[in-house]
Motif scaffolding. Structure first.
Motif, short mmCIF file in Angstrom:
data_model
loop_
_atom_site.label_atom_id
_atom_site.label_comp_id
_atom_site.label_asym_id
_atom_site.label_seq_id
_atom_site.Cartn_x
_atom_site.Cartn_y
_atom_site.Cartn_z
N ILE A 42 0.84 -1.20 0.00
CA ILE A 42 0.00 0.00 0.00
C ILE A 42 0.87 1.26 0.00
CG2 ILE A 42 -1.56 1.38 1.45
CD1 ILE A 42 -2.94 -1.23 2.22
N VAL A 43 1.90 1.28 0.85
CA VAL A 43 2.75 2.46 0.96
C VAL A 43 3.53 2.70 -0.34
CG1 VAL A 43 4.65 3.52 2.22
CG2 VAL A 43 2.96 2.17 3.46
N LEU A 99 -2.17 12.45 1.42
CA LEU A 99 -1.40 11.21 1.36
C LEU A 99 -1.55 10.40 2.65
CD1 LEU A 99 0.83 9.32 0.21
CD2 LEU A 99 2.51 10.90 1.16
N VAL A 100 -1.41 11.08 3.76
CA VAL A 100 -1.54 10.41 5.06
C VAL A 100 -2.94 9.85 5.25
CG1 VAL A 100 -1.50 10.75 7.56
CG2 VAL A 100 0.29 11.77 6.14
N GLY A 101 -3.95 10.64 4.86
CA GLY A 101 -5.33 10.18 4.99
C GLY A 101 -5.61 8.96 4.13
N ARG A 102 -5.11 8.94 2.92
CA ARG A 102 -5.32 7.79 2.03
C ARG A 102 -4.64 6.54 2.59
NH1 ARG A 102 -4.08 11.59 -1.86
NH2 ARG A 102 -1.98 10.69 -2.17
N LEU A 103 -3.42 6.71 3.10
CA LEU A 103 -2.71 5.56 3.66
C LEU A 103 -3.47 4.96 4.84
CD1 LEU A 103 1.02 6.79 3.61
CD2 LEU A 103 -0.01 4.99 2.20
N GLU A 104 -3.95 5.81 5.72
CA GLU A 104 -4.70 5.31 6.88
C GLU A 104 -5.97 4.59 6.45
OE1 GLU A 104 -6.61 6.89 11.11
OE2 GLU A 104 -5.62 8.30 9.75
N ARG A 157 -6.14 -0.98 13.73
CA ARG A 157 -6.96 -0.01 14.46
C ARG A 157 -6.33 1.38 14.51
NH1 ARG A 157 -10.19 -2.82 18.21
NH2 ARG A 157 -10.96 -4.72 17.21
N ARG A 158 -5.00 1.42 14.57
CA ARG A 158 -4.30 2.71 14.70
C ARG A 158 -3.15 2.75 13.71
NH1 ARG A 158 -5.64 0.52 19.43
NH2 ARG A 158 -6.80 1.73 20.96
N VAL A 159 -3.05 3.89 13.00
CA VAL A 159 -1.99 4.08 12.01
C VAL A 159 -1.30 5.41 12.29
CG1 VAL A 159 -1.42 4.34 9.56
CG2 VAL A 159 -3.23 2.74 10.26
N PHE A 160 0.00 5.38 12.44
CA PHE A 160 0.80 6.59 12.63
C PHE A 160 1.79 6.70 11.47
CE2 PHE A 160 -0.56 5.32 16.86
CZ PHE A 160 -1.05 6.51 17.37
N VAL A 161 1.79 7.84 10.80
CA VAL A 161 2.67 8.07 9.65
C VAL A 161 3.69 9.14 10.02
CG1 VAL A 161 2.82 8.72 7.22
CG2 VAL A 161 0.83 7.41 8.05
#
Length: 327
Positions: free
Chosen positions: A242-243, A285-290, A301-305
């Protein structure tokens, strides 16, 4: 899998409680050491199921200011307690009782029930037969739930990768219990047919060694979960994909995962992105990745970029891997 885990635990607890009563009754009337060891084993198993249910309930509590990531690891702690209890309460006692029986071998005493004398051998066989049926049903329920979770993986590999200790602990317990019952049956039959009561003690020691081996295996598995294991390789590979698929990403520095509970995965991503991206584009970008990561698996459940230059990330990782200087 929480519902299936609870169902398997309730079934196992009910079966083990009924079996314990039957085994202790048989041990009381016949004096069988193997039967007494099996009775203690069933009591320990019943207590274990109660502990697992307590762990599941406590793990379901919502996050708060003190534990902002929730209480998911509670179930890992209680699973470790279960393994310790099996080791001390089941295995060690069975070995001790078996050694005592070898030192003082006595044939199974006849049972007097309602004024009728029943050979101790028959009583032991009847109780062990009932225990095999009850334990077999409990094992079937646990195996059915486990089979639905393991997918195409081999059973042992699935247990090693499973993040739901409540389920695989019950399954391993049931398999060990059935194995112990076969050993107990063998000991009772050999003691009767060869007229050597010492076989009863040998069976008790063998049961204890089976329980100790199972407890050590569970300790190893739950220890990794308690410390903080990464997600399964397939999920980690999917996160990497994904990244890498995002056009603004120049380099994936790190994708770190950790299980905070059986179905709760924390993801921390470090990226080197295109410096020409605007603030709004970075936010997008961060929103799409999450969104894509959480859609990949409900466990996420939790994603930190973290946005970081590749060389800075490499320097940080190298510093983290260096041994601490001597005092």
């Amino acid at each position: 899998m929480a519902h299936e885990s609870s169902g398997a635990i309730y079934t196992a607890a009910g079966a083990n409680l009924a079996i314990a009563v039957a085994k202790f009754t048989g041990a009381f009337f016949t004096g069988s050491s193997a039967m007494l060891a099996e009775g203690v084993h069933s009591v320990v198993d019943t207590a274990n199921q109660i502990l697992l249910l307590v762990g599941l309930k406590r793990a379901a509590r919502p996050a708060d200011a003190r534990f902002p990531f929730g209480y998911g690891r509670e179930v890992y702690f209680y699973a470790f307690l279960v393994a310790l209890l099996i080791f001390l309460g089941g295995g060690a006692f069975a070995v001790y009782e078996g050694i005592h029986k070898l030192q003082h071998p006595e044939p199974a005493a006849d049972a007097v029930i309602l004024g009728r004398t029943i050979p101790g051998f028959v009583v032991n066989l009847a109780i062990l037969g009932f225990a095999v049926l009850a334990e077999g049903y409990s094992c079937f329920v646990a195996l059915k739930a486990f089979w639905g979770e393991k997918g195409k993986l081999p059973p042992v590999t699935a247990i090693r990768r499973s993040k739901d200790p409540a389920l695989f602990t019950v399954l391993v317990e049931d398999v060990a219990a059935l194995t112990g019952l076969v050993v107990a049956l063998s000991g009772v039959i050999l003691a009767e047919m060869l007229e050597k009561p010492a076989f009863d003690g040998v069976a008790s020691i063998a049961i204890g060694l089976i329980l100790i081996g199972m407890a050590i295996f569970l300790m190893i598995e739950t220890h990794g979960l308690l410390v903080g294991e990464a997600a399964e390789p397939e999920l980690v590979a999917g996160l990497h994909e994904i990244v890498r698929s995002e056009p603004g990403v120049h380099h994936v520095n790190e994708v770190l995962t950790q299980h905070l509970g059986p179905a709760d995965v924390l993801v921390n991503v470090s990226l080197d992105i295109d410096d020409a991206l605007s603030g709004g584009e970075v936010e997008g970008l961060v929103g799409r990745l999450e969104t894509r990561m959480k859609a990949l698996s409900p466990k996420v459940r939790r994603v930190f970029v973290e946005i970081q230059a590749r060389h800075d990330s490499l320097a940080r990782r190298q510093g983290r891997e260096q041994p601490a200087p001597a005092a």
